[in-house]
Every structure is written in structure tokens, then in C-alpha cells.
Design a protein around this motif. Structure first.
Motif, short mmCIF file in Angstrom:
data_model
loop_
_atom_site.label_atom_id
_atom_site.label_comp_id
_atom_site.label_asym_id
_atom_site.label_seq_id
_atom_site.Cartn_x
_atom_site.Cartn_y
_atom_site.Cartn_z
N PHE A 122 2.20 14.46 1.89
CA PHE A 122 3.58 14.17 2.25
C PHE A 122 3.98 12.79 1.76
O PHE A 122 3.15 11.88 1.68
N LEU A 123 5.25 12.66 1.46
CA LEU A 123 5.77 11.37 1.05
C LEU A 123 5.77 10.44 2.26
O LEU A 123 6.31 10.76 3.31
N ALA A 124 5.16 9.30 2.13
CA ALA A 124 5.07 8.34 3.22
C ALA A 124 5.94 7.13 2.91
O ALA A 124 5.85 6.55 1.83
N ILE A 125 6.81 6.81 3.84
CA ILE A 125 7.66 5.62 3.69
C ILE A 125 7.13 4.56 4.64
O ILE A 125 7.15 4.71 5.85
N ILE A 126 6.63 3.48 4.08
CA ILE A 126 6.01 2.43 4.87
C ILE A 126 6.90 1.19 4.84
O ILE A 126 7.25 0.70 3.75
N GLN A 127 7.28 0.73 5.97
CA GLN A 127 8.07 -0.50 6.05
C GLN A 127 7.14 -1.68 6.24
O GLN A 127 6.38 -1.74 7.21
N HIS A 128 7.18 -2.58 5.30
CA HIS A 128 6.30 -3.73 5.36
C HIS A 128 6.97 -4.84 6.17
O HIS A 128 8.15 -5.19 5.93
N LYS A 129 6.29 -5.36 7.12
CA LYS A 129 6.82 -6.46 7.90
C LYS A 129 6.52 -7.79 7.21
O LYS A 129 5.41 -8.01 6.75
N LYS A 130 7.54 -8.61 7.15
CA LYS A 130 7.35 -9.90 6.51
C LYS A 130 6.56 -10.81 7.44
O LYS A 130 6.78 -10.86 8.64
#
Length: 220
Positions: free
Chosen positions: A209-217
Motif C-alpha cells: 500500500f502507498l504510505a504517506i509519512i508526515q515527517h516532524k521537524k
């Protein structure tokens, strides 16, 4: 052949006969029903020269790994493995547990293992797996090495299957070349028996599955 002594020729014949007997016991010529044709004889591992595959893998792959792990130099993995099979056969014979008479004509260059009937060869392998042999009398690298003995019995059960059902038999005249020089010359029997259509680079494959990962600054 130049550079090969009679002793080496005799050893090569012994090794060949032993592994011919091995693959024949694991995958013999057998019967199969084919639609519109009826029952037909299907070539076994010996007829397809799968013993050459087993010998090649032992000599070019497994042997190198074992020698490196055990720091061995002058040790023939092929000879010692053939002798290991003979040790199991000799033990089976000495115990009076063979089911069929010995036959020294089928593989005249082999030892006790080659003289056993196919079913007794499998029983000799089982006896070795159970370590019902004298480990002290085995050749290096199997001498007093129960783990390696058991692992090799697994390998000798698996390699004929790999050679028979893979594309190796279809390499034809290139089958004993280095892997980069091998070429598939015809459709392998193993693929036909398993109804494998052959490789295709056009098959669509599910890759997750396509995984969307939000990177925290990270704030300093």
C-alpha cells in the motif's frame, strides 16, 4: 584426458555413480496422466542429469562455505559426502535391515549406497539423519560433526528437487557453465509438470500500500 590420473578417473566415476543413485532414488522415472495422450513415462532426475547439478552445487558453492567455516584446505566435499552416504548404507546392510537384495550392476563404480535398491537408499539417508552411524569413522568435514551431517542430509533431499523443477535442466549444453554464461535452450520439463508458464516481465504484481509519512521537524 591429459593431466588426470587413473586414480582421479576412478574417484570421478565413484562420485558420479553415487550421486546418480541418489537423485534416482529421490525422483525416479514415473508415470503421469496427460489429457488426450493418456498415461506416459516421465523422465526422472537421473535421465535429466540432475546429479550433475548436485555435484556442481556441492563443489562450487557448499564446499567453499564449509571449507571457509572449518578452515579446511585439502578436503574433497564430493568424496566425503559420497562416503557419508556409503556409511549409512553399510550400517543398514550390517543391521540386516535392507528390504531388497543388493545390485552392484546398476552403478558398478559406486559403493554400498549405489548397490542398494532405491527405497533402501532413502532408508539409509533416514538412518544418517538420525545419526545412527559412527561419527568418529567419517571423513572430514563430517567426522564428529553431527550438525553438518544432518544439514547435509537436508541439502541432499532438496538439491535434486531444485535441479529437477527449476530451469537448470533446460540449460542444455550450457548447464555446467558459470551462471552468467548459461542459456535456457528449451522449455524445462519441471515447468511443464508444475504448469508454470515461465517468467514474464509483464506480470502485474501487488507491492503493498502507498504510505504517506508526515515527517516532524526537529526543533533545536
Amino acid at each position: 584426458m591429459l593431466g588426470i590420473s587413473e586414480g582421479e578417473r576412478s574417484l570421478n566415476r565413484y562420485i558420479k555413480s553415487t550421486f546418480q543413485a541418489l537423485v534416482h532414488a529421490i525422483i525416479p522415472t514415473h508415470l503421469k496422466y496427460k489429457e488426450y495422450i493418456g498415461t506416459v513415462h516421465v523422465a526422472g532426475a537421473q535421465e535429466l542429469h540432475v546429479y550433475e547439478y548436485v555435484i556442481w552445487i556441492l563443489d562450487h558453492s557448499i564446499s567453499l562455505q564449509v571449507k571457509e567455516q572449518l578452515n579446511l584446505v585439502n578436503s574433497s566435499m564430493l568424496k566425503s559426502t559420497a562416503e557419508l552416504l556409503d556409511a549409512g548404507a553399510a550400517q543398514l546392510i550390517q543391521k540386516g535391515q535392507i528390504l531388497y537384495p543388493l545390485n552392484v550392476t546398476a552403478y558398478p563404480n559406486g559403493g554400498p549406497f549405489s548397490a542398494l535398491s532405491p527405497i533402501d537408499r532413502l532408508r539409509a539417508i533416514t538412518l544418517i539423519e538420525r545419526l545412527e552411524i559412527n561419527l568418529k569413522n567419517l571423513s572430514i568435514p563430517y567426522k564428529n560433526n553431527p550438525g553438518l551431517v544432518r544439514n547435509m542430509m537436508d541439502v541432499l533431499n532438496e538439491l535434486p528437487m531444485f535441479g529437477y523443477y527449476s530451469e537448470w535442466t533446460a540449460y542444455g549444453t550450457t548447464r555446467l557453465f558459470s551462471p552468467e554464461y548459461r542459456r535456457v535452450e528449451y522449455f524445462p520439463l519441471g515447468w511443464e509438470l508444475t504448469q508454470y508458464p515461465g517468467p514474464s516481465f509483464g506480470y502485474r504484481d501487488f507491492r503493498g500500500f502507498l504510505a504517506i509519512i508526515q515527517h516532524k521537524k526537529v526543533v533545536d
